[in-house]
Design a protein around this motif. Structure first.
Motif, PDB file in Angstrom:
ATOM      1  N   TYR A   1       9.846  56.211  59.268  1.00 25.77           N
ATOM      2  CA  TYR A   1       9.035  57.373  59.563  1.00 25.77           C
ATOM      3  C   TYR A   1       7.526  57.314  59.008  1.00 25.77           C
ATOM      4  O   TYR A   1       6.799  57.649  59.684  1.00 25.77           O
TER       5      TYR A   1
ATOM      6  N   LYS B   1       6.913  61.334  75.427  1.00 21.02           N
ATOM      7  CA  LYS B   1       7.243  62.311  74.349  1.00 21.02           C
ATOM      8  C   LYS B   1       6.052  63.050  73.922  1.00 21.02           C
ATOM      9  O   LYS B   1       4.996  62.751  74.180  1.00 21.02           O
TER      10      LYS B   1
ATOM     11  N   LYS C   1       5.643  55.250  61.617  1.00 23.15           N
ATOM     12  CA  LYS C   1       5.209  56.038  62.571  1.00 23.15           C
ATOM     13  C   LYS C   1       4.302  56.964  62.735  1.00 23.15           C
ATOM     14  O   LYS C   1       3.125  56.799  63.643  1.00 23.15           O
TER      15      LYS C   1
ATOM     16  N   LYS D   1      13.508  61.485  58.458  1.00 24.91           N
ATOM     17  CA  LYS D   1      12.074  61.905  57.469  1.00 24.91           C
ATOM     18  C   LYS D   1      12.361  61.058  56.254  1.00 24.91           C
ATOM     19  O   LYS D   1      13.458  60.976  55.610  1.00 24.91           O
TER      20      LYS D   1
ATOM     21  N   SER E   1      13.175  57.798  66.788  1.00 28.50           N
ATOM     22  CA  SER E   1      12.866  59.168  65.968  1.00 28.50           C
ATOM     23  C   SER E   1      13.341  58.644  64.457  1.00 28.50           C
ATOM     24  O   SER E   1      14.606  58.935  64.394  1.00 28.50           O
TER      25      SER E   1
ATOM     26  N   HIS F   1       5.613  62.385  66.645  1.00 25.71           N
ATOM     27  CA  HIS F   1       6.254  61.727  67.443  1.00 25.71           C
ATOM     28  C   HIS F   1       6.221  62.159  68.763  1.00 25.71           C
ATOM     29  O   HIS F   1       5.744  63.382  68.984  1.00 25.71           O
TER      30      HIS F   1
ATOM     31  N   GLU G   1       8.183  63.439  72.463  1.00 19.12           N
ATOM     32  CA  GLU G   1       9.391  63.715  72.852  1.00 19.12           C
ATOM     33  C   GLU G   1       9.512  64.323  74.213  1.00 19.12           C
ATOM     34  O   GLU G   1       8.507  65.125  74.461  1.00 19.12           O
TER      35      GLU G   1
ATOM     36  N   ASN H   1       7.201  67.624  59.717  1.00 21.53           N
ATOM     37  CA  ASN H   1       7.732  67.020  60.824  1.00 21.53           C
ATOM     38  C   ASN H   1       6.948  65.657  60.898  1.00 21.53           C
ATOM     39  O   ASN H   1       5.713  65.667  60.898  1.00 21.53           O
TER      40      ASN H   1
END
Length: 366
Positions: free
Chosen positions: A324, A77, A327, A319, A316, A18, A20, A15
């Motif tokens: 991605y 987050k 981030k 993937k 978000s 991030h 959330e 994953n």
């Protein structure tokens, strides 16, 4: 059940890291950097023991309960701590080497050092200069609350902005300059190097506009990297009150409060001063239409940079996508590798200057 923000520990290593929002009662939201981690060659970034409260994250209601600022709850987050700190296996190997009681004691000592260094009811800018040698450690202990910098309500308001102010203000200017300087180039009387020689000057027709514009985009990505690395991440001298203040107002406050979305993009007033500087500089060293076209490309690069930066904190991405990986790169920069990973909109210059954050090797399954 009240809604508060927490940092959740993901089960899957695939994953992306991030932030959330989660609906749950949480014990604490303070991000702790355990000092024993670096000594063992690994970093461990997790919420501290539930029994510990943190004065930095707001009022502590009891010894075991920590509330965040209600105004920030919709904005907070969670961090994927596996991605930030490395693989779960590496972290477990680190934990096996340190007794649990010793880790808990060290965590308590670290939090105790930073709890009461500032008065959170007063503007921070005038306090941070007094931290001296403790500033660098303090500023990299993130909090999940908004911060106030200035006494003046007007100056404080000018130091913050919403993300969409950036495209609203600067995209129209970029379009106007692009059209204006394209028309100037189309007249066919713009030449380069005329200040040095007329015999070998180079004509700059309108066909050069795309190349000049793209040059501006490329130059901005380099400026972005250099400013972030050498200005935003300079380490101010411990005995310099004003340089510590300068560092905090430029970038330290973002690392201290990475979840404060009002301070994620450059506010229009200070941005105008910096943008004006680059415009004047390019006008001085290049013909007006050439420098203006390069500037327009750089201005678009700045807008893209600020929008990507905001998205890396609150978006978000899918993937495996470009964003991605950006981030993951940026989260590691915030929470584990503050002296590397300086690119925001691209990792190209991190590759070029060898400041790329090293990838954690995935263990082979026997």
């Amino acid at each position: 059940m009240a809604t508060t923000a927490s940092f959740s520990h993901r089960d899957s290593e695939d994953n992306p890291p991030h932030w959330e929002k989660k609906s749950a009662e949480v014990k604490t939201t303070h991000i702790s950097v355990y000092p024993f981690s670096s000594a063992l060659g690994a970093l461990d970034f997790r919420p501290p023991c539930p029994a510990m409260g943190s004065a930095e994250n707001g009022a502590v209601t009891s010894a075991s309960t920590q509330k965040t600022d209600p105004a920030m709850e919709p904005k907070l987050k969670a961090v994927d701590w596996d991605k930030v700190a490395g693989t779960r296996q590496a972290r477990m190997r680190t934990e096996e080497q340190v007794p649990t009681a010793h880790k808990h004691d060290l965590g308590q000592q670290t939090r105790a050092k930073v709890m009461d260094l500032v008065d959170w009811q007063k503007p921070l800018l005038w306090q941070v200069g007094h931290l001296g040698e403790k500033y660098d450690e303090w500023v990299h202990q993130p909090v999940t609350r908004p911060i106030r910098l200035f006494h003046s309500d007007l100056v404080e308001a000018l130091s913050k902005t919403v993300w969409y102010s950036v495209p609203i203000i600067w995209v129209p200017l970029m379009l106007y300059l692009s059209w204006s300087y394209y028309r100037t180039l189309a007249q066919g009387n713009v030449r380069l190097f005329t200040s040095f020689t007329t015999e070998y000057s180079v004509a700059m027709p309108e066909s050069t506009f795309p190349g000049l514009f793209m040059l501006g985009l490329l130059l901005w990505s380099l400026v972005e990297y250099l400013i972030h690395r050498f200005l935003f991440h300079m380490k101010p001298p411990n005995d310099s009150y004003y340089l510590i203040m300068l560092h905090f107002v430029m970038h330290g406050q973002h690392h201290k409060a990475p979840f404060d979305e009002s301070r994620l993009v450059f506010p229009p007033v200070p941005a105008s001063l910096v943008i004006a500087f680059f415009y004047v500089f390019l006008r001085l060293i290049l013909p007006e239409a050439v420098g203006g076209t390069v500037f327009a490309g750089g201005l678009l690069g700045y807008v893209i940079y600020d929008m990507i930066h905001y998205y890396l904190h609150f978006g978000s991405p899918h993937k495996g996508s470009y964003l991605y990986h950006l981030k993951a790169h940026h989260v590691k920069h915030h929470f584990a590798h503050q002296q590397s990973g300086f690119g925001i909109s691209t990792k190209f210059w991190d590759h070029f200057f060898h400041t790329l954050i090293p990838e954690e090797p995935h263990p082979k399954i026997q």
